[in-house]
Design a protein around this motif. Structure first.
Motif, PDB file in Angstrom:
ATOM      1  N   GLN A 181       0.870  -1.165   0.000  1.00  0.00           N
ATOM      2  CA  GLN A 181       0.000   0.000   0.000  1.00  0.00           C
ATOM      3  C   GLN A 181       0.908   1.216   0.000  1.00  0.00           C
ATOM      4  N   ILE A 182       0.707   2.089  -0.963  1.00  0.00           N
ATOM      5  CA  ILE A 182       1.598   3.230  -1.144  1.00  0.00           C
ATOM      6  C   ILE A 182       0.841   4.530  -0.878  1.00  0.00           C
ATOM      7  N   ILE A 183       1.569   5.597  -0.717  1.00  0.00           N
ATOM      8  CA  ILE A 183       0.960   6.930  -0.612  1.00  0.00           C
ATOM      9  C   ILE A 183       1.455   7.749  -1.796  1.00  0.00           C
ATOM     10  N   LEU A 184       0.511   8.238  -2.582  1.00  0.00           N
ATOM     11  CA  LEU A 184       0.845   9.001  -3.779  1.00  0.00           C
ATOM     12  C   LEU A 184       1.097  10.465  -3.437  1.00  0.00           C
ATOM     13  N   ASP A 185       2.082  11.032  -4.099  1.00  0.00           N
ATOM     14  CA  ASP A 185       2.449  12.435  -3.906  1.00  0.00           C
ATOM     15  C   ASP A 185       1.726  13.285  -4.947  1.00  0.00           C
ATOM     16  N   ASN A 186       0.405  13.297  -4.857  1.00  0.00           N
ATOM     17  CA  ASN A 186      -0.415  14.072  -5.781  1.00  0.00           C
ATOM     18  C   ASN A 186      -1.532  14.725  -4.969  1.00  0.00           C
ATOM     19  N   PRO A 187      -1.559  16.047  -4.899  1.00  0.00           N
ATOM     20  CA  PRO A 187      -2.559  16.728  -4.068  1.00  0.00           C
ATOM     21  C   PRO A 187      -4.003  16.552  -4.543  1.00  0.00           C
ATOM     22  N   LEU A 188      -4.207  16.075  -5.772  1.00  0.00           N
ATOM     23  CA  LEU A 188      -5.568  15.844  -6.261  1.00  0.00           C
ATOM     24  C   LEU A 188      -6.215  14.632  -5.615  1.00  0.00           C
ATOM     25  N   TYR A 189      -5.413  13.710  -5.128  1.00  0.00           N
ATOM     26  CA  TYR A 189      -5.923  12.471  -4.553  1.00  0.00           C
ATOM     27  C   TYR A 189      -6.066  12.606  -3.047  1.00  0.00           C
ATOM     28  N   LYS A 190      -7.223  12.205  -2.560  1.00  0.00           N
ATOM     29  CA  LYS A 190      -7.551  12.291  -1.137  1.00  0.00           C
ATOM     30  C   LYS A 190      -7.760  10.886  -0.570  1.00  0.00           C
ATOM     31  N   PHE A 191      -7.751  10.821   0.763  1.00  0.00           N
ATOM     32  CA  PHE A 191      -7.990   9.547   1.438  1.00  0.00           C
ATOM     33  C   PHE A 191      -9.459   9.143   1.391  1.00  0.00           C
ATOM     34  N   ARG A 192     -10.355  10.117   1.250  1.00  0.00           N
ATOM     35  CA  ARG A 192     -11.793   9.821   1.214  1.00  0.00           C
ATOM     36  C   ARG A 192     -12.476  10.618   0.099  1.00  0.00           C
ATOM     37  N   HIS A 193     -12.580   9.998  -1.066  1.00  0.00           N
ATOM     38  CA  HIS A 193     -13.342  10.594  -2.166  1.00  0.00           C
ATOM     39  C   HIS A 193     -14.732   9.957  -2.171  1.00  0.00           C
ATOM     40  N   PRO A 194     -15.795  10.734  -2.111  1.00  0.00           N
ATOM     41  CA  PRO A 194     -17.134  10.138  -2.186  1.00  0.00           C
ATOM     42  C   PRO A 194     -17.347   9.442  -3.543  1.00  0.00           C
ATOM     43  N   ILE A 195     -17.806   8.213  -3.492  1.00  0.00           N
ATOM     44  CA  ILE A 195     -18.070   7.463  -4.732  1.00  0.00           C
ATOM     45  C   ILE A 195     -19.136   8.170  -5.560  1.00  0.00           C
ATOM     46  N   LYS A 196     -20.099   8.785  -4.894  1.00  0.00           N
ATOM     47  CA  LYS A 196     -21.186   9.466  -5.614  1.00  0.00           C
ATOM     48  C   LYS A 196     -20.666  10.553  -6.550  1.00  0.00           C
ATOM     49  N   ASP A 197     -19.538  11.174  -6.218  1.00  0.00           N
ATOM     50  CA  ASP A 197     -18.984  12.213  -7.096  1.00  0.00           C
ATOM     51  C   ASP A 197     -18.558  11.652  -8.443  1.00  0.00           C
ATOM     52  N   PHE A 198     -18.069  10.422  -8.461  1.00  0.00           N
ATOM     53  CA  PHE A 198     -17.646   9.803  -9.728  1.00  0.00           C
ATOM     54  C   PHE A 198     -18.848   9.334 -10.531  1.00  0.00           C
ATOM     55  N   ILE A 199     -19.856   8.832  -9.835  1.00  0.00           N
ATOM     56  CA  ILE A 199     -21.051   8.351 -10.517  1.00  0.00           C
ATOM     57  C   ILE A 199     -21.818   9.530 -11.106  1.00  0.00           C
ATOM     58  N   ARG A 200     -21.909  10.617 -10.376  1.00  0.00           N
ATOM     59  CA  ARG A 200     -22.635  11.810 -10.833  1.00  0.00           C
ATOM     60  C   ARG A 200     -22.004  12.380 -12.104  1.00  0.00           C
ATOM     61  N   ARG A 201     -20.663  12.365 -12.132  1.00  0.00           N
ATOM     62  CA  ARG A 201     -19.953  12.929 -13.293  1.00  0.00           C
ATOM     63  C   ARG A 201     -19.922  11.951 -14.460  1.00  0.00           C
ATOM     64  N   GLY A 202     -20.355  10.713 -14.214  1.00  0.00           N
ATOM     65  CA  GLY A 202     -20.322   9.722 -15.280  1.00  0.00           C
ATOM     66  C   GLY A 202     -18.953   9.174 -15.528  1.00  0.00           C
ATOM     67  N   LYS A 203     -18.067   9.227 -14.507  1.00  0.00           N
ATOM     68  CA  LYS A 203     -16.700   8.748 -14.675  1.00  0.00           C
ATOM     69  C   LYS A 203     -16.494   7.476 -13.898  1.00  0.00           C
TER      70      LYS A 203
END
Length: 148
Positions: free
Chosen positions: A126-148
Motif C-alpha cells: 500500500q503506497i501513498i501518492l504524492d499528488n494533491p488531487l488524490y484524497k484519502f476519502r473521495h465520495p463514490i457518488k462524485d464519480f457516478i454523478r460525473r459519469g466517470k
C-alpha cells in the motif's frame, strides 16, 4: 488449502492466488497474505481482499480506472524498487480501498493510498501518492454523478 472468508464462506485457495504484503497494510501490519476474490466472474471492478489468516479481515477494493479514468498513480523510486516494477510499470496493477456504508452516498474510496501489486511476483504494497488531487476519502457518488 481451504480458507474461511467473510463474504464467500469457505473456499479452496491455491498458493499461486495469494498476494503477499511484506509490510502488511496500513493499520494491519500483522496480516501479510491475502487472496483477491471477485464479486463478479472475470471482473476486477469490485474485489474482496481476504486475509488468509483471519476471515474477519477483508477489504473491499475497486479498480480505480473503471471508476475514474483519469487516475494516474506514479510509484516513487523507493516503491518501484520495492515492487520490482518494470520500466513502464506494466507489471503493476492498482486497486483502491472502499469504505461502503448503508447509504451509498456516504461511501468513499481512497485514491491517495492505493494498493500496488506486482502481477509477476504477487508482491504488493500500500503506497501513498504524492499528488494533491488524490484524497484519502473521495465520495463514490462524485464519480457516478460525473459519469466517470
Amino acid at each position: 488449502m481451504e480458507i474461511k472468508t467473510q463474504y464467500f464462506g469457505s473456499i479452496p485457495c491455491s498458493e499461486d492466488e495469494i498476494i503477499h504484503f511484506p509490510e502488511g497494510l496500513f493499520g494491519f501490519t500483522e496480516f501479510k497474505d491475502y487472496v483477491p476474490l471477485s464479486f463478479q466472474d472475470n471482473s476486477d471492478a469490485l474485489i474482496s481482499l481476504q486475509s488468509i489468516d483471519d476471515y474477519r479481515v477483508s477489504f473491499i477494493l475497486m479498480n480505480p480506472f473503471q471508476l475514474y479514468s483519469e487516475y494516474a498513480p506514479v510509484l516513487s523510486m523507493e516503491d518501484s524498487n520495492f515492487l520490482k516494477a518494470s520500466y513502464d510499470e506494466e507489471n503493476i496493477s492498482y486497486y483502491v480501498i472502499c469504505i461502503i456504508h448503508d447509504q451509498m452516498e456516504e461511501s468513499t474510496v481512497n485514491l491517495k493510498a492505493p494498493i500496488a501489486v506486482n502481477t509477476d511476483t504477487r508482491e504488493a504494497k500500500q503506497i501513498i501518492l504524492d499528488n494533491p488531487l488524490y484524497k484519502f476519502r473521495h465520495p463514490i457518488k462524485d464519480f457516478i454523478r460525473r459519469g466517470k
